[in-house]
Design a protein around this motif. Structure first.
Motif, mmCIF file in Angstrom:
data_model
loop_
_atom_site.group_PDB
_atom_site.id
_atom_site.type_symbol
_atom_site.label_atom_id
_atom_site.label_comp_id
_atom_site.label_asym_id
_atom_site.label_seq_id
_atom_site.Cartn_x
_atom_site.Cartn_y
_atom_site.Cartn_z
ATOM 1 N N TYR A 1 0.765 -1.395 0.001
ATOM 2 C CA TYR A 1 0.007 -0.124 -0.143
ATOM 3 C C TYR A 1 0.945 1.257 -0.098
ATOM 4 N N ASP A 2 2.023 1.322 -0.091
ATOM 5 C CA ASP A 2 2.745 2.476 -0.102
ATOM 6 C C ASP A 2 3.590 2.845 -1.463
ATOM 7 N N LYS A 3 2.884 2.486 -2.706
ATOM 8 C CA LYS A 3 3.387 2.728 -3.864
ATOM 9 C C LYS A 3 3.040 4.345 -4.137
ATOM 10 N N VAL A 4 3.936 4.808 -4.814
ATOM 11 C CA VAL A 4 3.804 6.322 -5.077
ATOM 12 C C VAL A 4 3.837 6.482 -6.703
ATOM 13 N N GLY A 5 2.734 7.467 -7.084
ATOM 14 C CA GLY A 5 2.656 7.625 -8.289
ATOM 15 C C GLY A 5 2.412 9.092 -8.599
ATOM 16 N N PRO A 6 2.251 9.733 -9.792
ATOM 17 C CA PRO A 6 1.875 10.837 -10.205
ATOM 18 C C PRO A 6 0.430 11.185 -9.650
ATOM 19 N N SER A 7 -0.032 12.400 -9.664
ATOM 20 C CA SER A 7 -1.457 12.527 -9.122
ATOM 21 C C SER A 7 -2.524 12.047 -10.193
ATOM 22 N N GLU A 8 -2.141 11.937 -11.433
ATOM 23 C CA GLU A 8 -2.952 11.636 -12.513
ATOM 24 C C GLU A 8 -3.354 9.992 -12.232
ATOM 25 N N HIS A 9 -2.348 9.094 -11.760
ATOM 26 C CA HIS A 9 -2.497 7.779 -11.673
ATOM 27 C C HIS A 9 -3.587 7.858 -10.452
ATOM 28 N N ALA A 10 -3.385 8.569 -9.435
ATOM 29 C CA ALA A 10 -4.173 8.381 -8.284
ATOM 30 C C ALA A 10 -5.535 8.729 -8.659
ATOM 31 N N GLU A 11 -5.724 9.949 -9.101
ATOM 32 C CA GLU A 11 -7.201 10.202 -9.731
ATOM 33 C C GLU A 11 -7.652 9.099 -10.629
ATOM 34 N N ALA A 12 -6.933 8.630 -11.655
ATOM 35 C CA ALA A 12 -7.577 7.629 -12.608
ATOM 36 C C ALA A 12 -8.040 6.399 -11.621
ATOM 37 N N GLU A 13 -7.277 6.125 -10.547
ATOM 38 C CA GLU A 13 -7.769 5.073 -9.729
ATOM 39 C C GLU A 13 -8.886 5.359 -8.798
ATOM 40 N N MET A 14 -8.964 6.607 -8.509
ATOM 41 C CA MET A 14 -10.358 6.987 -7.912
ATOM 42 C C MET A 14 -11.514 6.794 -8.726
ATOM 43 N N GLU A 15 -11.378 7.393 -9.915
ATOM 44 C CA GLU A 15 -12.288 7.334 -10.949
ATOM 45 C C GLU A 15 -12.851 5.796 -11.218
ATOM 46 N N ARG A 16 -11.834 4.907 -11.403
ATOM 47 C CA ARG A 16 -12.085 3.405 -11.548
ATOM 48 C C ARG A 16 -12.801 2.921 -10.323
ATOM 49 N N ARG A 17 -12.643 3.531 -9.115
ATOM 50 C CA ARG A 17 -13.281 3.015 -7.983
ATOM 51 C C ARG A 17 -14.794 3.517 -7.895
ATOM 52 N N LYS A 18 -15.156 4.622 -8.679
ATOM 53 C CA LYS A 18 -16.217 5.150 -8.921
ATOM 54 C C LYS A 18 -17.008 4.744 -10.024
ATOM 55 N N HIS A 19 -16.654 3.736 -10.872
ATOM 56 C CA HIS A 19 -17.053 3.139 -12.127
ATOM 57 C C HIS A 19 -18.374 2.630 -11.836
ATOM 58 N N PRO A 20 -19.613 2.872 -12.802
ATOM 59 C CA PRO A 20 -21.020 2.302 -12.570
ATOM 60 C C PRO A 20 -20.819 0.797 -12.312
ATOM 61 N N VAL A 21 -20.062 -0.021 -12.783
ATOM 62 C CA VAL A 21 -19.720 -1.600 -12.651
ATOM 63 C C VAL A 21 -19.282 -1.750 -11.227
ATOM 64 N N ALA A 22 -18.298 -1.113 -10.874
ATOM 65 C CA ALA A 22 -17.765 -1.016 -9.535
ATOM 66 C C ALA A 22 -18.921 -0.741 -8.469
ATOM 67 N N ASP A 23 -19.656 0.221 -8.747
ATOM 68 C CA ASP A 23 -20.981 0.506 -7.757
ATOM 69 C C ASP A 23 -21.976 -0.665 -7.696
ATOM 70 N N ALA A 24 -22.046 -1.237 -8.822
ATOM 71 C CA ALA A 24 -23.046 -2.332 -9.056
ATOM 72 C C ALA A 24 -22.798 -3.504 -7.911
ATOM 73 N N HIS A 25 -21.531 -3.734 -8.116
ATOM 74 C CA HIS A 25 -20.860 -5.020 -7.262
ATOM 75 C C HIS A 25 -20.926 -4.671 -5.840
#
Length: 158
Positions: A132-156
């Motif tokens: 859990y301590d991987k570092v990346g550009p803020s764009e990667h972190a934002e993209a990951e947050m968007e993937r978590r908010k994806h409708p398919v993820a919300d349906a599960h």
């Protein structure tokens, strides 16, 4: 490719945990060297430091390993991420191997069962912090947050 969370919000906590483990290992190693100095390197005597049995070889290795973990925890790059993953695996493998030779002459690091348990615990914690301590550009972190908010993820989640 495995998925590692990028810029996890609890990353500072994980760095502190791995740093504290590094400090414990370093203090254990220094104390062990002070206790076993003058003994043969792989002695099977009854020297104890901070509740764990040790010999000069194990104490010297602990000094080096503790310093490396502290160095990795102090870095804000992915160096700590890879060091914690590696250290976690090394601790787990070493503890299992040493447990298998605990009551034999092959116990060259003078492990006791308490040393095995502490090594396994440290290995699991370091492996967890490394995940859990991987570092990346803020764009990667934002993209990951968007993937978590994806409708398919919300349906599960429902």
């Amino acid at each position: 490719m495995p998925h590692f969370p990028v810029n996890h919000p609890a990353r500072p906590l994980y760095r502190v945990l791995s740093g504290l483990i590094g400090v414990y290992i370093l203090v254990f190693g220094v104390w062990g060297v002070a206790e076993t100095i003058g003994d043969p390197l792989f002695d099977r005597g009854s020297h104890w430091a901070l509740g764990l049995r040790t010999n000069l070889a194990f104490s010297l290795a602990s000094v080096v390993f503790g310093a490396v973990l502290i160095f990795g925890a102090s870095r804000r790059s992915n160096l700590g991420h890879y060091m914690n993953l590696t250290a976690g695996v090394v601790f787990l493998v070493t503890s299992i191997l040493m447990m298998s030779v605990l009551q034999t002459d092959a116990n060259f690091l003078n492990f006791s069962m308490s040393t095995v348990i502490v090594s396994m615990l440290f290995g699991l914690i370091l492996l967890g912090t490394g995940l859990y301590d991987k570092v990346g550009p803020s764009e990667h972190a934002e993209a990951e947050m968007e993937r978590r908010k994806h409708p398919v993820a919300d349906a599960h989640r429902s």
